[in-house]
Structures are given as structure tokens and as C-alpha cells.
Design a protein around this motif. Structure first.
Motif, PDB file in Angstrom:
ATOM      1  N   GLN A 221       0.853  -1.180   0.000  1.00  0.00           N
ATOM      2  CA  GLN A 221       0.000   0.000   0.000  1.00  0.00           C
ATOM      3  C   GLN A 221       0.895   1.238   0.000  1.00  0.00           C
ATOM      4  OE1 GLN A 221      -3.487  -0.307   2.692  1.00  0.00           O
ATOM      5  NE2 GLN A 221      -2.628  -2.293   3.266  1.00  0.00           N
ATOM      6  N   ILE A 222       0.899   1.939  -1.109  1.00  0.00           N
ATOM      7  CA  ILE A 222       1.657   3.177  -1.242  1.00  0.00           C
ATOM      8  C   ILE A 222       0.667   4.335  -1.340  1.00  0.00           C
ATOM      9  CG2 ILE A 222       3.279   4.496  -2.645  1.00  0.00           C
ATOM     10  CD1 ILE A 222       4.645   2.090  -1.517  1.00  0.00           C
ATOM     11  N   MET A 251       3.865   7.151   2.147  1.00  0.00           N
ATOM     12  CA  MET A 251       3.771   6.100   3.154  1.00  0.00           C
ATOM     13  C   MET A 251       3.742   4.731   2.492  1.00  0.00           C
ATOM     14  SD  MET A 251       0.845   5.420   6.093  1.00  0.00           S
ATOM     15  CE  MET A 251       1.025   7.054   6.816  1.00  0.00           C
ATOM     16  N   LEU A 252       4.519   3.807   3.028  1.00  0.00           N
ATOM     17  CA  LEU A 252       4.492   2.391   2.661  1.00  0.00           C
ATOM     18  C   LEU A 252       3.909   1.604   3.819  1.00  0.00           C
ATOM     19  CD1 LEU A 252       5.351  -0.269   1.145  1.00  0.00           C
ATOM     20  CD2 LEU A 252       7.561  -0.028   2.324  1.00  0.00           C
ATOM     21  N   ASP A 264       4.784  -7.028   9.547  1.00  0.00           N
ATOM     22  CA  ASP A 264       3.816  -5.992   9.160  1.00  0.00           C
ATOM     23  C   ASP A 264       4.466  -4.636   9.439  1.00  0.00           C
ATOM     24  OD1 ASP A 264       1.641  -4.372   8.674  1.00  0.00           O
ATOM     25  OD2 ASP A 264       0.422  -5.134  10.327  1.00  0.00           O
ATOM     26  N   ILE A 265       4.786  -3.902   8.391  1.00  0.00           N
ATOM     27  CA  ILE A 265       5.667  -2.745   8.516  1.00  0.00           C
ATOM     28  C   ILE A 265       5.042  -1.511   7.859  1.00  0.00           C
ATOM     29  CG2 ILE A 265       7.972  -1.830   7.984  1.00  0.00           C
ATOM     30  CD1 ILE A 265       7.996  -4.285   9.834  1.00  0.00           C
ATOM     31  N   THR A 266       5.258  -0.346   8.471  1.00  0.00           N
ATOM     32  CA  THR A 266       4.948   0.931   7.835  1.00  0.00           C
ATOM     33  C   THR A 266       6.155   1.852   7.940  1.00  0.00           C
ATOM     34  OG1 THR A 266       2.624   0.724   8.502  1.00  0.00           O
ATOM     35  CG2 THR A 266       3.347   2.872   7.695  1.00  0.00           C
ATOM     36  N   ARG A 267       6.492   2.479   6.822  1.00  0.00           N
ATOM     37  CA  ARG A 267       7.567   3.461   6.771  1.00  0.00           C
ATOM     38  C   ARG A 267       7.109   4.672   5.954  1.00  0.00           C
ATOM     39  NH1 ARG A 267       9.129   0.821  10.436  1.00  0.00           N
ATOM     40  NH2 ARG A 267      11.217  -0.082  10.753  1.00  0.00           N
ATOM     41  N   ASN A 268       7.774   5.786   6.160  1.00  0.00           N
ATOM     42  CA  ASN A 268       7.404   7.050   5.514  1.00  0.00           C
ATOM     43  C   ASN A 268       8.658   7.764   5.019  1.00  0.00           C
ATOM     44  OD1 ASN A 268       4.385   7.612   6.866  1.00  0.00           O
ATOM     45  ND2 ASN A 268       5.797   6.520   8.203  1.00  0.00           N
ATOM     46  N   LEU A 371      -2.994  17.949   5.806  1.00  0.00           N
ATOM     47  CA  LEU A 371      -1.552  18.160   5.766  1.00  0.00           C
ATOM     48  C   LEU A 371      -0.808  16.855   5.498  1.00  0.00           C
ATOM     49  CD1 LEU A 371      -1.172  20.491   8.878  1.00  0.00           C
ATOM     50  CD2 LEU A 371      -1.286  21.157   6.465  1.00  0.00           C
ATOM     51  N   GLY A 372      -1.500  15.735   5.727  1.00  0.00           N
ATOM     52  CA  GLY A 372      -0.906  14.428   5.495  1.00  0.00           C
ATOM     53  C   GLY A 372      -0.838  13.602   6.760  1.00  0.00           C
ATOM     54  N   GLY A 373      -0.386  12.377   6.603  1.00  0.00           N
ATOM     55  CA  GLY A 373      -0.268  11.460   7.732  1.00  0.00           C
ATOM     56  C   GLY A 373       1.086  10.805   7.775  1.00  0.00           C
ATOM     57  N   ILE A 374       1.527  10.488   8.985  1.00  0.00           N
ATOM     58  CA  ILE A 374       2.764   9.740   9.201  1.00  0.00           C
ATOM     59  C   ILE A 374       2.467   8.660  10.234  1.00  0.00           C
ATOM     60  CG2 ILE A 374       5.125   9.805  10.112  1.00  0.00           C
ATOM     61  CD1 ILE A 374       5.381  12.642   9.060  1.00  0.00           C
ATOM     62  N   ARG A 375       2.888   7.439   9.930  1.00  0.00           N
ATOM     63  CA  ARG A 375       2.746   6.319  10.873  1.00  0.00           C
ATOM     64  C   ARG A 375       4.043   5.506  10.825  1.00  0.00           C
ATOM     65  NH1 ARG A 375      -1.376   4.182   8.809  1.00  0.00           N
ATOM     66  NH2 ARG A 375      -0.595   2.395   7.616  1.00  0.00           N
ATOM     67  N   ILE A 376       4.540   5.152  11.972  1.00  0.00           N
ATOM     68  CA  ILE A 376       5.680   4.242  12.057  1.00  0.00           C
ATOM     69  C   ILE A 376       5.173   2.939  12.652  1.00  0.00           C
ATOM     70  CG2 ILE A 376       7.985   3.820  12.971  1.00  0.00           C
ATOM     71  CD1 ILE A 376       7.865   6.174  11.064  1.00  0.00           C
ATOM     72  N   GLU A 377       5.267   1.883  11.888  1.00  0.00           N
ATOM     73  CA  GLU A 377       4.829   0.576  12.389  1.00  0.00           C
ATOM     74  C   GLU A 377       6.035  -0.343  12.499  1.00  0.00           C
ATOM     75  OE1 GLU A 377       1.542  -2.936  11.576  1.00  0.00           O
ATOM     76  OE2 GLU A 377       1.940  -1.450  10.012  1.00  0.00           O
ATOM     77  N   ASP A 378       6.352  -0.691  13.725  1.00  0.00           N
ATOM     78  CA  ASP A 378       7.365  -1.684  14.012  1.00  0.00           C
ATOM     79  C   ASP A 378       6.707  -2.892  14.650  1.00  0.00           C
ATOM     80  OD1 ASP A 378       9.928  -0.566  13.178  1.00  0.00           O
ATOM     81  OD2 ASP A 378       9.559   0.980  14.684  1.00  0.00           O
ATOM     82  N   ASN A 379       7.419  -3.992  14.673  1.00  0.00           N
ATOM     83  CA  ASN A 379       6.939  -5.214  15.308  1.00  0.00           C
ATOM     84  C   ASN A 379       7.824  -5.531  16.496  1.00  0.00           C
ATOM     85  OD1 ASN A 379       6.300  -6.699  12.049  1.00  0.00           O
ATOM     86  ND2 ASN A 379       5.067  -5.248  13.191  1.00  0.00           N
TER      87      ASN A 379
END
Length: 404
Positions: A221-222, A251-252, A264-268, A371-379
Motif C-alpha cells: 500500500q503506497i 507512506m508504505l 507488518d511494517i509501515t515506513r514514511n 496536511l498528510g499522515g505519518i505512521r511508524i509501524e514496528d513489530n
């Protein structure tokens, strides 16, 4: 049996069966078969049986026999001749016949089975699982007593064994390859869909690394630009033909598995590099993660408490608005598992061996304009001591692709 059995896992299954006076678990769904046999099924119409005396049997189409023998710790592999020439073998009936054989051979009268499937994956459609409803309907006619073991199975899966943790670590090495492709490929002029393709390609190329037989990337998901990243708090945001532009937040969000074990990862990133306001948002999110891990007390912390700590941390950093989702969920055997949840109302305690996502995010607008969104998803693997939380996805999580 080509793969050494996970004795810790088989001990736990045996104990669960003994406590309930059941003769066996009969398992139909991919993640449950993986837990019981150590093997990613690689096909539909596969069934795993684990008896109370720890015997593991896998029923599989004939063309998967060698794979099951090589990749699982099954004691017996039973096959049927579905799609073998024009013999007309119907898989549902063939599996029922083999279940009857197992009943007679192993004296199985009282069984538990995975009656319900937890489905909370962002993009995968569960159509392939509908066939199992037909299989399950006949179980009361085959066995004397049939029990819904969904709760038992999901609780077993929620606490990972040492063997399973190492497999999940390997999945994160695969995820790292996808994240690297994201940072190295994102830039002004590339389409979201082409960026997603680069991530997917990097994941698939990991087959063979440290013995990985299968790698899979759920469609990455980009989202890019203020409007699209602002709504990236929702479950499914497919890559589009939108072209990344200078200054865009990107965002990825993606899930990958290696031999059936998930990350399951999210990066920006910000195309061209972040501004001060981006860094402030990003810093608040990272601080929320850090505060949650520091507050963890094994066998005492609850999901709702840890979620509130993250939210309060972001509010204390000046972000009273923009918090729109819970903090995390279980994972490992699936992209999303049903427990534990780090969110409002979650009373279950967090225990050593739980693996969850930790994904605080902020989705902001000003004067009604995104303005946009930022999420950091770590496991995170939760440990045995206070504050002991290992980030399995400890690779780069910044906003500037030049720093990868």
C-alpha cells in the motif's frame, strides 16, 4: 520427517488436548497448519491433525507429498489423487475418507477444530477459505464429539515459541529488503504503482536467502501526497497511478511472509527531504513507541493501558488532534492476529512471547485542509522483564531516503 519438530509447540498442543480430554486437533486453515506442522501448506485442500500423543499427520493433494515430507515435521503424510489424470477424484470426499481412516487408525473420537477463521488482513480476499466450510460440515458425522477449538488455537498461537520467533525474525529480514527498495526507489516522477512493484520485486527476490522457500508480499500500500496519506489510517489503500512530487509525504504499509511467518511494517519519507514540521510529527511518534516499551510490565500491562500511554505521549508533544486508530495487534502466523490488541477496551494482559505491531500515527489537517499522515509501524517481541521489548524491525525508520 525432514524438519525437526518444535517440541515446545507440540508440548503446548498436547497439554491443551489433555486439559480438555480431546483426542486430537483437526486443522484446516493455513496459519494453524503452520503452527502444528512447521510447514506453509502451499495449496488449498490440506488438513493437519495433531493427536494427544503428539503424532502429526498431514493430508494433502498427491503433488504436494514430497514438499510436505521435506518441509514439515509430520509423522505421516496421507495423499489423495485429485487432478491426477481424469480419475474424477473429488477433494472434499477424498479428505473425508482420509479423516475416517485417521479416526480408525488412531482411535479418534473427540476432536477440536478451527471452526472460525479470524480475518483482518488489509488486502487479501479470503475466498480460498470458503472451501473449508464444506469440509467442516461433515465432521460431526465422522467423529463422535466435535468441539469448536478456535479460542484454544488462537490462544496457543498468540505466544510464540523460540523456534517461531526465529522464523519471524527471518520474515523481518525479508521486510527489510522491501523497505530498502522503498527508500531507494521513491522520488519525484515515479508512480505509486511502480514504487509498489519495486517493493514487491525486492521481497520475491529473497527466496533462497537463509533457506527461505517462499516469500510473499501482500500488495504494498503506497499513498502519497497530503490527501492520500491523510486517509492512510484506514485498512486498505492500494497504490494508484499518482505520480510522486517534490515535497510529498509518502507512506508504505505492507505485510510480507517468509515460509508463512509474517512481518507488518509501515515506513514514511518526504520526497526531497523532510521539513521541520515533519520531523516534529515523526519525533512525537517515535517517542510514543519508546514510552510504551519502557512502561511494559510482563503479565500485568494491558493492551488498553499501553495504547493510552502512546496517545498521551503524542498529546503531550502538542498533537491533540490527528490520533485516529489504536496502537497495535498480534501478528506472526498471520498479517493480523486477533490477539493481543493494543487498543481501547482491551483487557487482555501482554505476556512474554507475544509479538505485536507498535504503530502510532498522526493524520493532520489545518483549516479543513489535509496536511498528510505519518505512521511508524514496528513489530515488537515482548520479553520477561519490565521494559523488555525487542524491536524486530529495527531497520531505518526515518523520513529522508538519503539516510538509508
Amino acid at each position: 520427517m525432514a524438519t525437526a519438530p518444535d517440541k515446545e509447540r507440540l508440548d503446548q498442543i498436547q497439554k491443551a488436548l489433555q486439559e480438555r480430554d480431546w483426542d486430537a486437533l483437526v486443522l484446516f486453515h493455513t496459519d494453524n497448519i503452520l503452527m502444528a506442522s512447521g510447514m506453509f501448506p502451499g495449496s488449498t485442500h490440506v488438513v493437519a491433525i495433531v493427536t494427544v500423543d503428539r503424532k502429526v499427520v498431514v493430508i494433502t493433494p498427491w503433488w504436494r507429498e514430497r514438499f510436505v515430507q521435506e518441509e514439515s515435521w509430520a509423522d505421516d503424510v496421507l495423499t489423495y489423487d485429485w487432478c491426477k489424470g481424469f480419475n474424477g477424484v473429488e477433494p472434499i470426499s477424498a479428505i473425508h475418507d482420509l479423516l475416517r481412516k485417521c479416526k480408525a487408525d488412531f482411535g479418534l473420537a473427540k476432536i477440536g477444530y478451527d471452526a472460525r477463521m479470524h480475518h483482518y488482513n488489509p488486502t487479501k480476499i479470503p475466498s480460498e477459505f470458503f472451501i473449508y466450510e464444506e469440509l467442516k460440515l461433515q465432521l460431526p458425522e465422522i467423529f463422535k464429539l466435535v468441539h469448536d477449538a478456535t479460542e484454544v488455537i488462537n490462544q496457543l498461537k498468540s505466544i510464540k515459541t523460540a523456534h517461531e520467533v526465529e522464523k519471524i525474525r527471518l520474515a523481518h529480514e525479508v521486510a527489510k529488503a522491501g523497505v530498502k527498495a522503498f527508500y531507494q526507489s521513491a522520488g519525484a516522477g515515479i508512480r505509486e504503482s511502480d514504487l509498489a512493484a519495486e517493493v514487491n520485486y525486492a521481497v520475491l527476490k529473497m527466496v533462497g536467502y537463509k533457506g527461505i522457500r517462499y516469500s510473499y508480499c501482500d500488495p504494498p500500500q503506497i499513498t502519497s501526497g497530503p490527501e492520500r496519506t491523510f486517509i492512510a489510517d484506514t485498512l486498505s489503500n492500494h497504490a494508484t497511478e499518482r505520480i510522486l512530487q517534490e515535497g510529498d509525504p509518502v507512506m508504505l504499509e505492507f505485510g510480507v511472509h517468509a515460509d508463512g511467518f509474517w512481518a507488518d511494517i509501515t515506513r514514511n519519507l518526504i520526497v526531497g527531504g523532510p521539513r521541520e514540521d515533519h520531523l516534529r510529527i515523526h519525533g512525537a511518534i517515535l517517542k510514543a513507541q519508546k514510552e510504551v516499551m519502557a512502561a511494559y510490565i510482563p503479565n500485568r500491562s494491558r493492551g488498553e493501558e499501553l495504547c493510552q500511554i502512546a496517545w498521551e505521549t503524542m498529546r503531550s508533544e502538542g498533537f491533540g488532534e490527528g490520533i485516529t486508530h489504536f496502537l497495535g495487534h498480534g501478528l506472526g502466523f498471520a498479517y493480523h492476529e486477533d490477539r493481543p490488541i493494543l487498543g481501547p477496551g482491551e483487557k487482555k494482559i501482554i505476556q512474554p512471547g507475544h509479538v505485536t505491531s507498535l504503530e502510532p500515527g498522526l493524520y493532520l489537517k489545518k483549516n479543513g485542509i489535509p496536511l498528510g499522515g505519518i505512521r511508524i509501524e514496528d513489530n515488537v517481541l515482548w520479553g520477561k522483564e519490565r521494559g523488555q521489548a525487542e524491536i524486530l524491525s529495527s531497520f531505518y525508520r526515518g523520513l529522508d531516503s538519503k539516510d538509508w
